[in-house]
Design a protein around this motif. Structure first.
Motif, short mmCIF file in Angstrom:
data_model
loop_
_atom_site.label_atom_id
_atom_site.label_comp_id
_atom_site.label_asym_id
_atom_site.label_seq_id
_atom_site.Cartn_x
_atom_site.Cartn_y
_atom_site.Cartn_z
N ASN A 141 67.59 67.28 94.90
CA ASN A 141 67.09 67.99 96.08
C ASN A 141 68.15 68.29 97.12
OD1 ASN A 141 63.97 68.26 96.02
ND2 ASN A 141 64.39 66.26 95.13
N LEU A 142 69.15 67.39 97.25
CA LEU A 142 70.14 67.56 98.32
C LEU A 142 71.39 68.33 97.88
CD1 LEU A 142 69.98 64.07 100.09
CD2 LEU A 142 69.16 66.23 100.98
N THR A 143 71.73 68.26 96.57
CA THR A 143 72.95 68.94 96.11
C THR A 143 72.94 70.44 96.41
OG1 THR A 143 73.10 67.30 94.36
CG2 THR A 143 74.53 69.20 94.16
N PRO A 144 71.81 71.16 96.15
CA PRO A 144 71.84 72.60 96.46
C PRO A 144 72.14 72.89 97.93
CG PRO A 144 69.90 72.02 95.16
CD PRO A 144 70.55 70.74 95.55
N MET A 145 71.77 71.97 98.81
CA MET A 145 71.99 72.20 100.25
C MET A 145 73.47 72.12 100.61
SD MET A 145 68.77 70.17 101.86
CE MET A 145 68.76 71.04 103.40
N ILE A 146 74.24 71.36 99.81
CA ILE A 146 75.69 71.27 100.07
C ILE A 146 76.34 72.62 99.77
CG2 ILE A 146 77.86 70.17 99.34
CD1 ILE A 146 76.26 67.68 98.64
N VAL A 147 75.92 73.22 98.65
CA VAL A 147 76.57 74.45 98.16
C VAL A 147 76.01 75.69 98.86
CG1 VAL A 147 77.20 75.70 96.06
CG2 VAL A 147 76.77 73.26 95.95
N ASP A 148 74.76 75.61 99.32
CA ASP A 148 74.07 76.77 99.88
C ASP A 148 74.70 77.22 101.20
OD1 ASP A 148 72.36 78.72 100.55
OD2 ASP A 148 70.57 77.46 100.76
N THR A 149 75.28 78.38 101.21
CA THR A 149 75.91 78.88 102.45
C THR A 149 74.89 79.46 103.41
OG1 THR A 149 76.44 80.88 101.20
CG2 THR A 149 78.23 79.32 101.54
N ALA A 150 73.63 79.59 102.92
CA ALA A 150 72.56 80.07 103.82
C ALA A 150 72.21 78.99 104.84
CB ALA A 150 71.33 80.45 103.01
N CYS A 151 72.40 77.72 104.44
CA CYS A 151 72.19 76.60 105.38
C CYS A 151 73.29 76.65 106.44
CB CYS A 151 72.35 75.26 104.65
SG CYS A 151 70.92 74.73 103.76
N SER A 152 73.00 76.07 107.58
CA SER A 152 74.07 75.96 108.60
C SER A 152 75.13 75.01 108.06
CB SER A 152 73.50 75.43 109.91
OG SER A 152 73.11 74.08 109.73
N VAL A 153 76.36 75.19 108.50
CA VAL A 153 77.45 74.32 108.01
C VAL A 153 77.18 72.86 108.39
CG1 VAL A 153 78.96 74.68 110.01
CG2 VAL A 153 79.96 74.08 107.82
N GLU A 154 76.52 72.64 109.52
CA GLU A 154 76.20 71.27 109.94
C GLU A 154 75.24 70.63 108.95
OE1 GLU A 154 74.27 68.80 113.73
OE2 GLU A 154 74.52 70.97 113.88
N CYS A 155 74.21 71.40 108.55
CA CYS A 155 73.21 70.87 107.61
C CYS A 155 73.86 70.57 106.25
CB CYS A 155 72.08 71.88 107.45
SG CYS A 155 70.67 71.22 106.56
N SER A 156 74.72 71.49 105.78
CA SER A 156 75.41 71.27 104.49
C SER A 156 76.30 70.03 104.56
CB SER A 156 76.28 72.48 104.15
OG SER A 156 75.47 73.59 103.85
N ALA A 157 77.04 69.90 105.67
CA ALA A 157 77.95 68.74 105.81
C ALA A 157 77.16 67.44 105.86
CB ALA A 157 78.79 68.90 107.08
N MET A 158 76.02 67.44 106.57
CA MET A 158 75.22 66.21 106.65
C MET A 158 74.54 65.90 105.32
SD MET A 158 76.17 65.14 109.41
CE MET A 158 75.37 63.57 109.24
N ALA A 159 74.25 66.94 104.52
CA ALA A 159 73.72 66.70 103.16
C ALA A 159 74.78 65.98 102.33
CB ALA A 159 73.34 68.02 102.51
N ALA A 160 76.05 66.40 102.50
CA ALA A 160 77.16 65.73 101.79
C ALA A 160 77.27 64.28 102.24
CB ALA A 160 78.47 66.47 102.05
N VAL A 161 77.16 64.03 103.55
CA VAL A 161 77.26 62.67 104.08
C VAL A 161 76.09 61.82 103.58
CG1 VAL A 161 77.10 61.30 106.21
CG2 VAL A 161 78.63 63.27 106.11
#
Length: 888
Positions: A493-513
């Protein structure tokens, strides 16, 4: 009478010594030394006889008649053995034979091979211990050429000398690829002797030198295995390679299992972070009470272990009892009453300066955090949990999110009660209130596993929310709730959010964290690939990696390799493909976290090297990660911490501005919940630094080193800072946060990730604090901007610093214990005391950073003797206990 005395003194008596008095001085002036004949004069009659006798024997040993030579050598052997009984000084036969050492060697080289030559080689081996040139290894050479028998009859000192030479010789032969069998034969003779004569340390050192340390497991007995394990554990901290470290710890685990000390075996298995080994320790343990004790240890480490269908052990390891016991402790210590932020600030003690109208929303937000930290885990306060509370509405936007989120810290571990109280906010029409509820759901379940899995049920569906704030809060909340769980469904569920550039960069970075925290220390390749992929793809887009948030991709990546050392090699190689400065930052972050708590000197030097380059401020940001890397690597080892503190002090004096800004937070990482006077003084100076980022970092760091300690010195300094920065909204905000951390849990909590007598590291606690440390590096764009929710990263690291004793039915039991400073007894002979300067108290008790406890009663014994008394300890009645009779 007096007159007569004077005359008596004045009489001149002729000297019997014909030498004038000043002869010695003249001798020194002329640089003359006494000849051997003069020295002989000093020998006593007995020594003279002995010397003449040995001179004669040395000559006879060189006789052409083998019978005479053999008798002479036998006589020399007898003299040497009788004399080496005491080693307070060099034995006299060794002194007297010094002049014959060279002639005997010369004679030996001319002798024909045979038993007599081997016999003489044995004697020369003994003489070489004091007569050989340094580094010549003559003693070992003659021993190998000798009879190869009876080495143990020559005493411990001789064997220590030979053992040292074996180590050197073995290393040289390995480099040349030569045969080492003869050396190993000697080792097999020396080591058992050491083990029988209480010299376990010497035995292990020798086995380590010849790469045979695993053989120690067959040489231990019930009396010695404890000391051997303690030494091997100490040795593992200084192992040259990760493979050696693992080998030493596995030997410990084997020994503990062999002698049925399952909890100690479990400690070592947890240190190795080995899931299979943990399972095998549980399966080999037949005793139910011991299994329960081990389940408490699993709970403390938050280790992801499958108990299959054992509901009782599952419940113990879930941590669901934490809240109940914590409130019981608060009652016992009479600190149950909620505290208001104002009681923490003690504003009436601050020096009054001209008050200016400050941003009240920012100060209200600070009060929300302070209230959450101080009343963490108590499940009630005066701001948020009171009926019809309107406190939330005194904040703005993201401030409302963090304020509702603070409920998660207030209700920490109390899942059933907590979810009910938070629930009302998740139905709010205001997205910030709803996001705060999602954050609180994640925090309240932090460190606790529940069968119903409420966090996923409440947060999972919000990952696809159209509201970016709710999506972000759900991502962060899942990271808090499932840290260390390694759950595959979260990965999907969270991996696509890291790669998805449609998400804000903050959301992608926090998904990685969040994924970094969920898969902490697991080296998960899928998460690593996703983070690397997004970094490589984003560098192709102009300015996609600029700003603060891309640095958090690096933190998420580093968390995957936390403490796993060389496992990060492939990832480091992949990061070379990133030409953007974030690539350098990521490499240092990953390396620092991978070698955290290892004390690896080479990697510390590597980090220092990165700090020495003189670069422009924009290019040099990776140097801040290097300073943090030094703290991560040196963390937890006393000498290493001291050395790292000195190195960081040099960076402070001579480093660039970027590196100086990282110094306060690096000092805080090295001394979490452990306020040392020198560090307090350094941070106090830095809190008035001309550079605002450095000053703000220092204020935050003062809170982290004093977290949960109620340290009066730091409290006084923070009050002064509140007055000094009365007109600066940002600085005052940081001072308030630091005050909240200082009084965290009203002094019952700690954030230090080390536990079990500082032997084990909690990777979830350390990982979340690493995220906070990197957030402090970017203070103005994170905590002082709209992302103050990052401060909640301190919550997964919170843990009561207690010792609670329970009976066999797991009900609390009050017993007297001695609490004092821990003493390192590794390698000490006998049974030395393990604590010093102790006080006797009744459980439950609080333990400081360097405290250790031991039972002060014989009525009860720990279910598993030798267990470290920390956290929850199960006691049982001592069957041999006899109550004292008669008057005391």
């Amino acid at each position: 009478m007096v007159q007569e005395d004077k005359k008596a003194v004045a009489l001149e008596v002729p000297s019997t010594d014909p030498k004038p008095k000043d002869d010695k001085k003249d001798e020194k002036k002329d640089g003359k030394k006494k000849s051997a004949k003069d020295k002989e004069v000093e020998l006593s009659e007995e020594d003279k006889v002995k010397k003449e006798e040995l001179d004669l024997l040395a000559l006879r040993a060189q006789d052409e008649d083998p019978g005479v030579a053999k008798m002479a050598i036998e006589a020399i052997v007898k003299e040497l053995k009788e004399a080496t009984g005491s080693m307070t000084s060099v034995p006299k036969p060794l002194k007297f034979l010094r002049s014959h050492y060279a002639p005997l060697i010369e004679h030996y080289t001319k002798m024909a091979a045979g038993p007599l030559k081997c016999f003489l080689a044995d004697v020369l081996s003994i003489l070489s211990t004091t007569m050989q040139k340094e580094g010549s290894r003559q003693s070992l050479r003659f021993r190998l050429e000798g009879t190869k028998e009876g080495i143990t009859s020559w005493g411990t000192e001789y064997m220590r000398n030979v053992a040292g030479e074996i180590g050197e010789e073995f290393k040289l032969r390995l480099e040349k690829g030569s045969e080492t069998t003869d050396l190993l034969d000697l080792v097999e003779e020396i080591v058992p002797f050491h083990m029988k004569h209480n010299a376990e340390v010497d035995a292990i050192d020798l086995l380590c030198e010849v790469d045979r340390v695993q053989t120690i497991t067959s040489l231990c007995d019930e009396a010695s295995f404890g000391r051997v394990c303690l030494y091997l554990q100490g040795l593992s901290n200084f192992a040259a390679t990760q493979a050696d470290k693992v080998l030493y710890l596995r030997c410990c685990c084997t020994l503990y299992l062999k002698y049925k000390e399952h909890p100690n075996a479990l400690r070592v298995a947890l240190k190795l972070n080995d899931t299979k080994l943990v399972s095998s320790v549980f399966s080999e343990c037949p005793d139910r009470l011991t299994q329960k004790q081990m389940a408490f240890m699993i709970s403390r480490r938050k280790f992801n272990h499958d108990f299959e269908d054992d509901d009782e052990l599952k419940e113990i390891a879930s941590g669901e009892r934490l809240s109940q016991h914590f409130i019981s402790l608060a009652k016992e210590l009479d600190v149950l009453e909620p505290k208001l932020p104002e009681q923490i600030y003690k504003s009436h003690l601050e020096e009054k300066r001209q008050i200016v109208a400050l941003d009240s929303a920012k100060q209200n937000l600070a009060s929300s955090f302070v209230n959450a930290f101080v009343n963490a885990g108590f499940c009630k306060d005066e701001l948020m949990t009171v009926p019809d509370s309107k406190w939330v509405y005194k904040n703005k936007e993201m401030g409302m999110m963090s304020t509702v989120g603070s409920l998660g810290a207030l209700l920490l571990w109390g899942i059933d009660e907590g979810l009910t109280q938070i629930d009302k906010y998740q139905w709010s029409s205001d997205p910030h209130l709803k996001a705060g509820a999602l954050l609180a759901f994640g925090l309240v379940t932090s460190g606790v596993k529940n069968e119903c899995d409420p966090a996923w049920a409440l947060l999972g569906e919000q990952l696809e929310s159209e509201e970016p704030t709710c999506r972000l809060a759900a991502v962060v909340g899942l990271g808090f709730a499932y840290a260390g769980s390694c759950r595959e469904d979260l990965l999907e569920n969270l991996t696509p959010m890291i790669v998805d550039t449609a998400c804000s960069v903050e959301c992608s970075a926090m998904a990685a964290v969040s994924l970094g925290l969920i898969f902490v220390s697991s080296c998960n390749e899928e998460v690593a690939q996703a983070i690397l992929q997004t970094l490589i793809e984003r560098q192709a887009v102009e300015e996609a990696l600029s700003g603060t948030w891309p640095h958090f991709f690096a933190v998420g990546l580093g968390l995957l390799y936390l403490g796993q050392q060389d496992s990060c090699e492939a990832t480091l190689a992949a990061l070379d493909a990133i030409s953007h400065p974030v690539g350098k930052y990521a490499k240092l972050v990953v390396e620092g976290l991978a070698f955290c708590n290892s004390g690896d000197v080479l990697h510390v030097q590597k980090m220092l090297q990165a700090c020495t380059e003189h670069l422009e401020e924009g290019e040099a940001f990776h140097q801040a990660a290097a300073v943090l890397g030094i703290a991560f690597i040196a963390f937890g080892e006393e000498t290493g911490t001291e050395m790292a503190t000195r190195s960081i002090d040099h960076i402070l004096q001579y480093g660039e501005l970027t590196t100086r800004r990282a110094v306060p937070i690096a000092l805080a990482i090295l001394h979490l919940s452990n306020p040392k006077v020198l560090v307090i003084d350094t941070l106090s100076k830095l809190s008035h630094d001309a550079d605002q980022d450095t000053a703000l970092g220092a204020i935050m760091s003062m809170g982290l080193i004093g977290a949960g300690t109620n340290n009066a010195r730091i409290a006084g300094l923070l009050r002064q800072l509140a007055s000094y920065y009365a007109k600066d909204a940002n600085a005052l905000f940081m001072v308030r946060i630091a005050q909240g951390l200082l009084y965290m849990g009203k002094g019952l909590l700690t954030i230090n990730p080390l536990f079990s007598d500082r032997f084990l590291l909690d990777p979830i606690a350390f990982g979340s604090l690493a995220v906070l440390a990197h957030a402090v590096l970017h203070l103005k764009d994170t905590i002082l901007s709209k992302s103050h929710y990052l401060l909640f990263n301190v919550v997964p690291a919170m843990r009561p610093r207690w010792l609670i004793t329970v009976d066999e039915d797991l009900n609390e039991l009050k017993v007297p214990v001695r609490v004092g400073q821990a003493v390192d007894v590794t390698g000490q002979a006998g049974r030395p005391k393990q604590i010093t300067g102790f006080q006797t108290r009744t459980t439950p008790v609080l333990l400081n950073f360097s405290d250790r406890a031991e039972l002060a009663t014989e009525e009860y014994i720990a279910v598993t003797p030798g267990t470290v008394l920390e956290d929850f300890i199960i006691l049982k009645k001592n069957p041999d206990y006899k109550p004292a009779t008669g008057p005391a």
